[in-house]
Design a protein around this motif. Structure first.
Motif, mmCIF file in Angstrom:
data_model
loop_
_atom_site.group_PDB
_atom_site.id
_atom_site.type_symbol
_atom_site.label_atom_id
_atom_site.label_comp_id
_atom_site.label_asym_id
_atom_site.label_seq_id
_atom_site.Cartn_x
_atom_site.Cartn_y
_atom_site.Cartn_z
ATOM 1 N N LYS A 14 0.846 -1.195 0.000
ATOM 2 C CA LYS A 14 0.000 0.000 0.000
ATOM 3 C C LYS A 14 0.877 1.240 0.000
ATOM 4 O O LYS A 14 1.820 1.347 0.793
ATOM 5 N N GLU A 15 0.573 2.145 -0.910
ATOM 6 C CA GLU A 15 1.326 3.394 -0.992
ATOM 7 C C GLU A 15 0.362 4.557 -0.803
ATOM 8 O O GLU A 15 -0.775 4.486 -1.243
ATOM 9 N N PHE A 16 0.839 5.597 -0.156
ATOM 10 C CA PHE A 16 0.114 6.869 -0.159
ATOM 11 C C PHE A 16 1.021 7.848 -0.886
ATOM 12 O O PHE A 16 2.065 8.225 -0.352
ATOM 13 N N GLY A 17 0.666 8.218 -2.091
ATOM 14 C CA GLY A 17 1.557 9.036 -2.917
ATOM 15 C C GLY A 17 2.830 8.246 -3.176
ATOM 16 O O GLY A 17 2.759 7.105 -3.620
ATOM 17 N N ASP A 18 3.983 8.829 -2.868
ATOM 18 C CA ASP A 18 5.227 8.070 -3.082
ATOM 19 C C ASP A 18 5.735 7.448 -1.775
ATOM 20 O O ASP A 18 6.867 7.002 -1.686
#
Ligand code: ADP
Ligand code: MG
Length: 245
Positions: A14-18
């Protein structure tokens, strides 16, 4: 054929933005297991629980609930969530509904259980946890510990396959923590499958079958409570646990 695990995760990312918040998470939770997720604030515990409950979309990996692929984008989110019980840190009872109605709501509205039957189940559970006399009360008349016990009862009232608990004692006054942990212990004794993020290390050591130490979004170390708490092998685990001693 052997029964599939209640929950299985493979390569969850899971990524939030980079910002990569979870990476390469593999986890198997068998029927009746209690899994403790431990790790510093920001290590990804809540995000992992939110992914399992489909509150976040995965960037990679797969998740199965009792053998069903719940990471398939075509999955019916409501159907999956109906199979999972959740309790969060902040008391999340509906303030405008009685304790009894809080507990029966999902049963009658999601599962279509007749009201009388749902109420009988709710009353039986409230009696078990010593809160039957609060059935008609509204949540603001209850202590924080009582509210969390009601939230637990609500979460199990529909017989979920797995119960996700996110630091459910963190917002409580210290003297109220014990009654909530005692109820979790009882649920384990009943055979409930539980994945819980917690900062209660003594409790995790005592009650869990598997401990997962998350460090910056990856599983740094995982094993039995004895392994993790008594003979951790990774420096990061030792450093983290040292703070609780
Ligand atoms: P924990 O529960 O272990 O404290 P979280 O899962 O809440 O950790 O957070 C893990 C990381 O993800 C943190 O760096 C947090 O700031 C970040 N994060 C969580 N939710 C979001 C979001 N909705 N948007 C951006 N970043 C987020
Ligand atoms: Mg959290």
């Amino acid at each position: 054929m052997s029964t599939p695990p209640v929950l299985a995760l493979s390569g969850v990312r899971k990524e939030f933005g980079d910002h990569v918040v979870l990476d390469s998470i593999d986890l198997t939770v068998n029927q009746g297991d209690v899994v403790a997720l431990i790790g510093a604030s920001g290590s990804g515990k809540s995000t992992l629980l939110r992914c399992i409950n489909l509150l976040e979309q995965l960037d990679d990996g797969q998740m199965w609930l009792s053998g069903d692929d719940i990471s398939d984008p075509r999955v019916n989110v409501d159907t999956v969530r109906a199979r999972i019980g959740v309790v969060f840190q902040q008391f999340n009872l509906f303030p405008h509904l009685s304790v009894l109605r809080n507990i029966t709501l999902a049963d009658t509205e999601v599962f279509g259980t007749p009201k009388a039957k749902a109420e009988a189940t709710a009353m039986r559970l409230l009696e078990r946890v010593g809160l039957a006399d609060k059935a008609k009360a509204f949540p603001d008349r209850l202590s924080g510990g009582q509210q969390q016990r009601v939230a637990l009862v609500r979460a199990i009232a529909t017989n979920p396959e797995v119960l996700l608990l996110d630091e459910i004692t963190s917002a409580l006054d210290p003297e109220l923590v014990g009654e909530v942990l005692d109820l979790v212990r009882t649920l384990k004794e009943d055979g409930t499958t539980i994945v819980m993020a917690t900062h209660e290390m003594d409790f995790a050591k005592d009650v869990s079958d598997q401990v997962v130490f998350l460090d910056q979004g990856v599983i740094c170390e995982q094993g039995s409570p004895q392994q993790i708490f008594e003979s951790p092998t990774k420096d990061r685990t030792k450093e983290f646990l040292h703070r609780f001693n």
